[in-house]
Write a protein that holds these residues in place. Structure first.
Motif, PDB file in Angstrom:
ATOM      1  N   GLY A 280       1.018  -0.950  -0.044  1.00  0.00           N
ATOM      2  CA  GLY A 280      -0.040   0.124  -0.241  1.00  0.00           C
ATOM      3  C   GLY A 280       1.013   0.991   0.423  1.00  0.00           C
ATOM      4  O   GLY A 280       0.655   2.396  -0.786  1.00  0.00           O
ATOM      5  N   ALA A 281       2.016   1.278   0.876  1.00  0.00           N
ATOM      6  CA  ALA A 281       3.010   2.304   0.535  1.00  0.00           C
ATOM      7  C   ALA A 281       3.152   2.706  -0.486  1.00  0.00           C
ATOM      8  O   ALA A 281       3.481   4.450  -1.208  1.00  0.00           O
ATOM      9  CB  ALA A 281       3.876   2.151   1.694  1.00  0.00           C
ATOM     10  N   THR A 282       3.411   1.409  -1.147  1.00  0.00           N
ATOM     11  CA  THR A 282       4.421   1.388  -2.423  1.00  0.00           C
ATOM     12  C   THR A 282       3.734   2.028  -3.328  1.00  0.00           C
ATOM     13  O   THR A 282       3.853   3.283  -4.764  1.00  0.00           O
ATOM     14  CB  THR A 282       4.257   0.321  -2.869  1.00  0.00           C
ATOM     15  N   LEU A 283       2.497   1.497  -3.433  1.00  0.00           N
ATOM     16  CA  LEU A 283       0.917   2.588  -4.054  1.00  0.00           C
ATOM     17  C   LEU A 283       0.651   3.657  -3.937  1.00  0.00           C
ATOM     18  O   LEU A 283       1.103   3.936  -4.901  1.00  0.00           O
ATOM     19  CB  LEU A 283      -0.069   1.612  -4.320  1.00  0.00           C
ATOM     20  N   MET A 284       1.144   3.932  -2.743  1.00  0.00           N
ATOM     21  CA  MET A 284       0.733   5.742  -2.367  1.00  0.00           C
ATOM     22  C   MET A 284       2.016   5.885  -3.443  1.00  0.00           C
ATOM     23  O   MET A 284       1.495   7.415  -3.386  1.00  0.00           O
ATOM     24  CB  MET A 284       0.989   5.907  -1.267  1.00  0.00           C
ATOM     25  N   ALA A 285       3.552   5.875  -3.276  1.00  0.00           N
ATOM     26  CA  ALA A 285       4.497   6.357  -3.118  1.00  0.00           C
ATOM     27  C   ALA A 285       4.705   6.221  -5.259  1.00  0.00           C
ATOM     28  O   ALA A 285       4.498   7.836  -5.592  1.00  0.00           O
ATOM     29  CB  ALA A 285       5.820   5.240  -3.229  1.00  0.00           C
ATOM     30  N   ILE A 286       3.938   5.302  -5.501  1.00  0.00           N
ATOM     31  CA  ILE A 286       3.738   5.992  -6.699  1.00  0.00           C
ATOM     32  C   ILE A 286       2.796   6.587  -7.387  1.00  0.00           C
ATOM     33  O   ILE A 286       2.410   8.044  -8.639  1.00  0.00           O
ATOM     34  CB  ILE A 286       2.699   4.616  -7.582  1.00  0.00           C
ATOM     35  N   GLY A 287       1.632   6.881  -6.875  1.00  0.00           N
ATOM     36  CA  GLY A 287       0.765   8.060  -6.563  1.00  0.00           C
ATOM     37  C   GLY A 287       1.206   9.563  -6.165  1.00  0.00           C
ATOM     38  O   GLY A 287       0.785  10.650  -7.314  1.00  0.00           O
ATOM     39  N   ILE A 288       1.501   9.189  -4.912  1.00  0.00           N
ATOM     40  CA  ILE A 288       2.493  11.403  -4.584  1.00  0.00           C
ATOM     41  C   ILE A 288       3.715  10.968  -6.499  1.00  0.00           C
ATOM     42  O   ILE A 288       3.515  12.856  -6.846  1.00  0.00           O
ATOM     43  CB  ILE A 288       3.148  11.483  -3.908  1.00  0.00           C
ATOM     44  N   ALA A 289       4.357  10.193  -7.052  1.00  0.00           N
ATOM     45  CA  ALA A 289       5.223  10.906  -7.871  1.00  0.00           C
ATOM     46  C   ALA A 289       4.549  11.025  -9.032  1.00  0.00           C
ATOM     47  O   ALA A 289       4.587  12.311  -9.565  1.00  0.00           O
ATOM     48  CB  ALA A 289       6.088   9.340  -8.036  1.00  0.00           C
ATOM     49  N   CYS A 290       3.040  10.268  -8.755  1.00  0.00           N
ATOM     50  CA  CYS A 290       2.357  10.938 -10.338  1.00  0.00           C
ATOM     51  C   CYS A 290       2.194  12.138 -10.532  1.00  0.00           C
ATOM     52  O   CYS A 290       2.088  13.408 -11.044  1.00  0.00           O
ATOM     53  CB  CYS A 290       1.329  10.023 -11.123  1.00  0.00           C
ATOM     54  N   SER A 291       1.490  12.505  -9.156  1.00  0.00           N
ATOM     55  CA  SER A 291       0.948  14.063  -8.372  1.00  0.00           C
ATOM     56  C   SER A 291       2.021  15.400  -8.563  1.00  0.00           C
ATOM     57  O   SER A 291       1.611  16.562  -9.231  1.00  0.00           O
ATOM     58  CB  SER A 291       0.589  13.469  -6.919  1.00  0.00           C
ATOM     59  N   THR A 292       3.263  15.427  -8.373  1.00  0.00           N
ATOM     60  CA  THR A 292       4.104  15.534  -8.296  1.00  0.00           C
ATOM     61  C   THR A 292       5.213  16.221  -9.917  1.00  0.00           C
ATOM     62  O   THR A 292       6.217  17.104  -9.920  1.00  0.00           O
ATOM     63  CB  THR A 292       5.901  15.545  -7.829  1.00  0.00           C
TER      64      THR A 292
END
Length: 443
Positions: A280-292
């Protein structure tokens, strides 16, 4: 600017493109970290949510004003154009000096580094790859934007969809963790008691998290039917952001509780980890990477238009004011802004620069919206399909609130605020030297 000349922009952005730019320009990495900071300065979930609602309403007030300003002057450059017309070339130069030369590249460098942190975490790369990844992201974004606003818009629309998907995932997981116990949203945090009224100071980081709504005005020269499209896109995008921010904070509170949110370093990752663990943390990291990454794309595109407009005015190097006749993109300005952001990444100086220019950024917003009073007096009979409702209350409330926040910043962080004002003041002798050099060169 007209579309007929080769040294001009083409109007290719529609309402949905504009709304995506607003969403992408506001939602970067702040919403994934700032709520924890705000929670530390509040004592319960209710004042926390109230602050995010107040910040959203104030920002919407600013957006309504920007809609009329953009409709009046649908040109690239945004606030720089408004200040130049209403108050003269010196205030416009000081805004450009602070924003286009310091704040824009500084924010790009900071957010690109955040992107690289999460990108490397998601890919299992060590910290040694953070700076190369951040530099690579900027090079890629600049490269795409060299081919015009249409190419940049396609990329931006994609990453806006991805970041909204990440936020939707976070909201769903946060609400799922509540198990019907929504009382946690309003529960008082006894572990972090806050003096009565002290939470008002937390409005400052909330407003900063809502910043970035001005980028569409920087790109106004490339918006189709701008008198109608700009106000609609600004309103649609900002309403979407406010809804997202409120839902994300509700998810944080239901998933972590107020005490857990205040104690968290990475609340988004913590919420996801509670259900999905490390995945889940890795999935969120991908989402934040896309956002930034999406934010960097907009900041580079918008900042380059301000630089290009300054160059065309003779307030910066004339070559930077050139627009490529084939792709209708400010290619030199894009390269200059990207290169300077890369320098800041490699030297690691962007964090301090951003601390020192935050007051300058919001001063620019306050004076930019204050130009609306001048436009209303000077062009009282100008026909427009959109005007700010409840004028002059809305622009006055926004300007007064921003000045109040700046005063609070000066009191709470006198060193940062003082350095911000010093950076602005240093622009005065630079302006004098530059004008003298321009007169010598053209005289």
């Amino acid at each position: 600017m007209t579309d007929e000349t080769s040294n001009s922009y083409l109007r290719r952005l529609g309402v949905w493109d504009g709304a995506a730019i607003v969403v992408g320009g506001v939602i970067g990495g702040g919403i994934f970290r700032t709520p924890a900071t705000v929670a530390k300065q509040t004592g319960a979930g209710l004042p926390l949510l109230t602050l995010w609602a107040i910040g959203g309403l104030l920002t919407l007030a600013g957006v309504l004003c920007y809609g009329e300003l953009g409709a009046r002057r649908p040109q690239a450059g945004g606030i720089y154009i408004y200040l130049r017309e209403a108050f003269g070339s010196l205030p416009a130069f000081l805004f450009g000096w602070t924003m286009a030369l310091i704040n824009y590249p500084g924010s790009v460098a900071a957010v690109a580094t955040t992107f690289a942190d999460y990108f490397c975490h998601a890919c299992g790369l060590t910290d040694v790859w953070v700076k190369p990844s951040a530099v690579g992201a900027i090079v890629f974004i600049v490269g795409v934007n060299l081919f015009g606003i249409r190419a940049g818009a396609w990329m931006q629309n994609l990453f806006t969809i991805l970041k909204l998907a990440a936020i939707a995932m976070l909201v769903v997981v946060g609400l799922a963790l509540a198990h019907g116990h929504f009382g946690r949203v309003l529960a008082v945090d006894t572990a972090h008691p806050v003096p009565s009224g002290a939470w008002i100071g937390a409005l400052l980081p909330v407003l900063f998290a809502y910043g970035g709504f001005h980028y569409l005005n920087d790109l106004a020269g490339e918006v189709r039917d701008p008198q109608r499209t700009l106000p609609r896109a600004l309103a649609m995008g900002m309403i979407g952001v406010v809804v997202c921010y409120l839902l994300v904070n509700v998810a944080y509170l239901t998933g972590l509780g107020h005490a857990g949110l205040a104690a968290s370093i990475a609340p988004a990752a913590d919420v996801m980890s509670n259900i999905f663990g490390a995945r889940g943390a890795t999935l969120m990291a991908i989402g934040i990477a896309c956002s930034t990454f999406g934010y960097c794309s907009i900041a580079i595109a918008g900042g380059a238009r301000v630089l290009q407009t300054m160059g065309a005015d003779g307030m910066f190097f004339r070559s930077v004011g050139r627009i490529d006749p084939r792709w209708r993109a400010p290619q030199i300005a894009l390269a200059v802004l990207g290169a300077w952001a890369i320098v800041l990444i490699l030297t690691g100086t962007f964090d301090q620069l951003l601390d020192y220019t935050t007051v300058g950024e919001w001063l620019g917003h306050a004076f930019g919206i204050a130009t609306l009073f001048w436009y209303r007096r000077r062009f009282a009979d100008q026909p427009l399909p959109y005007r700010v409702p409840w004028y002059p209350v809305i622009p006055f409330v926004f300007v007064a609130t921003v000045f109040g926040v700046i005063v609070a910043t000066v009191i709470s962080k006198p060193q940062d605020a003082g350095m911000s004002l010093l950076i602005i003041a240093l622009g005065i002798p630079v302006y004098a030297v530059w004008r003298y050099w321009e007169r010598r060169r053209t005289g």
